[in-house]
Design a protein around this motif. Structure first.
Motif, short mmCIF file in Angstrom:
data_model
loop_
_atom_site.label_atom_id
_atom_site.label_comp_id
_atom_site.label_asym_id
_atom_site.label_seq_id
_atom_site.Cartn_x
_atom_site.Cartn_y
_atom_site.Cartn_z
N LEU A 151 -6.43 -0.26 -0.32
CA LEU A 151 -5.21 -0.53 -1.08
C LEU A 151 -5.07 0.43 -2.26
O LEU A 151 -3.96 0.92 -2.55
CB LEU A 151 -5.22 -1.98 -1.58
N LEU A 152 -6.18 0.70 -2.94
CA LEU A 152 -6.13 1.62 -4.08
C LEU A 152 -5.75 3.03 -3.63
O LEU A 152 -4.89 3.69 -4.25
CB LEU A 152 -7.48 1.65 -4.79
N PHE A 153 -6.37 3.51 -2.55
CA PHE A 153 -6.07 4.86 -2.07
C PHE A 153 -4.62 4.95 -1.59
O PHE A 153 -3.95 5.97 -1.79
CB PHE A 153 -7.02 5.23 -0.93
N TRP A 154 -4.14 3.91 -0.94
CA TRP A 154 -2.75 3.88 -0.48
C TRP A 154 -1.79 3.96 -1.66
O TRP A 154 -0.79 4.68 -1.64
CB TRP A 154 -2.51 2.62 0.33
N TRP A 155 -2.11 3.22 -2.74
CA TRP A 155 -1.26 3.21 -3.93
C TRP A 155 -1.27 4.57 -4.64
O TRP A 155 -0.25 5.06 -5.10
CB TRP A 155 -1.75 2.11 -4.87
N LEU A 156 -2.45 5.21 -4.66
CA LEU A 156 -2.59 6.48 -5.38
C LEU A 156 -2.08 7.68 -4.59
O LEU A 156 -1.47 8.59 -5.16
CB LEU A 156 -4.05 6.72 -5.76
N GLY A 157 -2.34 7.68 -3.28
CA GLY A 157 -2.03 8.88 -2.51
C GLY A 157 -1.34 8.64 -1.20
O GLY A 157 -1.24 9.58 -0.38
N GLY A 158 -0.85 7.44 -0.96
CA GLY A 158 -0.14 7.16 0.28
C GLY A 158 -1.06 7.13 1.49
O GLY A 158 -2.28 7.03 1.38
N LEU A 159 -0.47 7.25 2.66
CA LEU A 159 -1.23 7.18 3.91
C LEU A 159 -2.30 8.27 4.04
O LEU A 159 -3.37 7.99 4.58
CB LEU A 159 -0.29 7.21 5.11
N PRO A 160 -2.08 9.50 3.59
CA PRO A 160 -3.16 10.50 3.71
C PRO A 160 -4.44 10.06 3.00
O PRO A 160 -5.54 10.18 3.56
CB PRO A 160 -2.55 11.75 3.05
N TRP A 161 -4.32 9.54 1.78
CA TRP A 161 -5.51 9.09 1.06
C TRP A 161 -6.11 7.85 1.72
O TRP A 161 -7.34 7.72 1.79
CB TRP A 161 -5.15 8.79 -0.39
#
Length: 276
Positions: A145-155
């Motif tokens: 969830l954090l990576f999605w919030w910070l960098g979208g689907l690539p992260w």
């Protein structure tokens, strides 16, 4: 995780996502798996404060292989099997490559008469380790969830499924190779499975590829014990010791050699009571 990585990673490739994968893999594999789970919890080759031990165990859980207590159980069961005069093909990695991959990463060996396994009380009764053991798969969710919030689907894709798939598959592949072939500086008589080294993978495994050394000296915190053997995990431990976060680092010269241990290749390194 593997299917998601194979299908989606090429379509969501960005420099930032790849950098995230590299950084998170380095932290979880080095601090978490190699130092926290393998060298500390499993082999007791160093000491750390309870809070730091739990932090390292958490990072090791994020690798995605099992919870901390499950990792100890799997490792001890495998070590017990390999030290016998005969060993099942599963624990000896004798099966062909693809079959061994399926067995190791997707199957479980059920023994009719398994060895007795008991966790030491301080680990068995640790509430944090118990929580991680019960929820080890779910520990990926907050980071996803954090990576999605910070960098979208690539992260999200490179930070979780790609990291987990490559980490788990790489762990199996190194184990497959180092239990079958490769340079060998040590031999343990009367055991079914020997350890071998994989020098080309020393840096990316943070020293874990010196598996022949590890079989010879399992309680050593230093895995790259020969001159020129790079061991980033050991370098990290030296930095952590300098910071006061770990202590009591064990090396081969401090340990009693395993029964049946003998040299099979010339080296500048010597250990054991006769060399001190």
């Amino acid at each position: 995780m593997t299917i998601t990585a194979l299908i989606l990673a090429p379509f969501y490739f960005t420099p930032g996502a790849v950098l995230l994968w590299l950084l998170t893999s380095a932290v979880t594999l080095c601090l978490g798996h190699s130092i926290g789970l393998h060298r500390l919890l499993i082999h007791h080759s160093l000491e750390a404060s309870p809070w730091f031990e739990r932090l390292l165990a958490y990072l090791g859980t994020l690798v995605g292989m099992a919870g901390p207590l499950g990792m100890i159980r799997m490792h001890d069961t495998r070590d017990w099997a390999q030290r016998q005069a005969k060993c099942h093909n599963l624990h000896a990695h004798r099966a062909p490559l693809l079959r061994d991959a399926w067995w190791q990463m997707h199957c479980r060996l059920e023994l009719a008469h398994p060895p007795r396994f008991e966790l030491e009380p301080r680990l068995r009764d640790d509430k944090v380790l118990g929580f991680l053991e019960r929820t080890w798969m779910a520990q990926q969710i907050p980071w996803a969830l954090l990576f999605w919030w910070l960098g979208g689907l690539p992260w999200l894709i490179w930070g979780v499924p790609v990291r987990v798939a490559i980490g788990v598959t790489g762990h199996w592949l190194v184990g497959h190779i180092t239990h079958r072939r490769g340079p060998q500086g040590w031999c343990i008589d009367d055991t079914a499975v020997q350890g071998h080294d994989l020098p080309v993978a020393a840096l990316i495994t943070f020293g874990e590829a010196w598996h022949g050394n590890h079989h010879a000296w399992p309680e050593s915190a230093r895995l790259g014990i020969e001159p020129g053997q790079h061991d980033p995990g050991w370098w990290m431990l030296l930095a952590l010791r300098q910071a006061g976060l770990v202590w009591g680092l064990k090396e081969p010269g401090m340990l009693v050699p395993r029964e049946g241990l003998r040299r099979v290749a010339a080296s500048a390194f010597h250990a054991g009571p006769t060399s001190r």
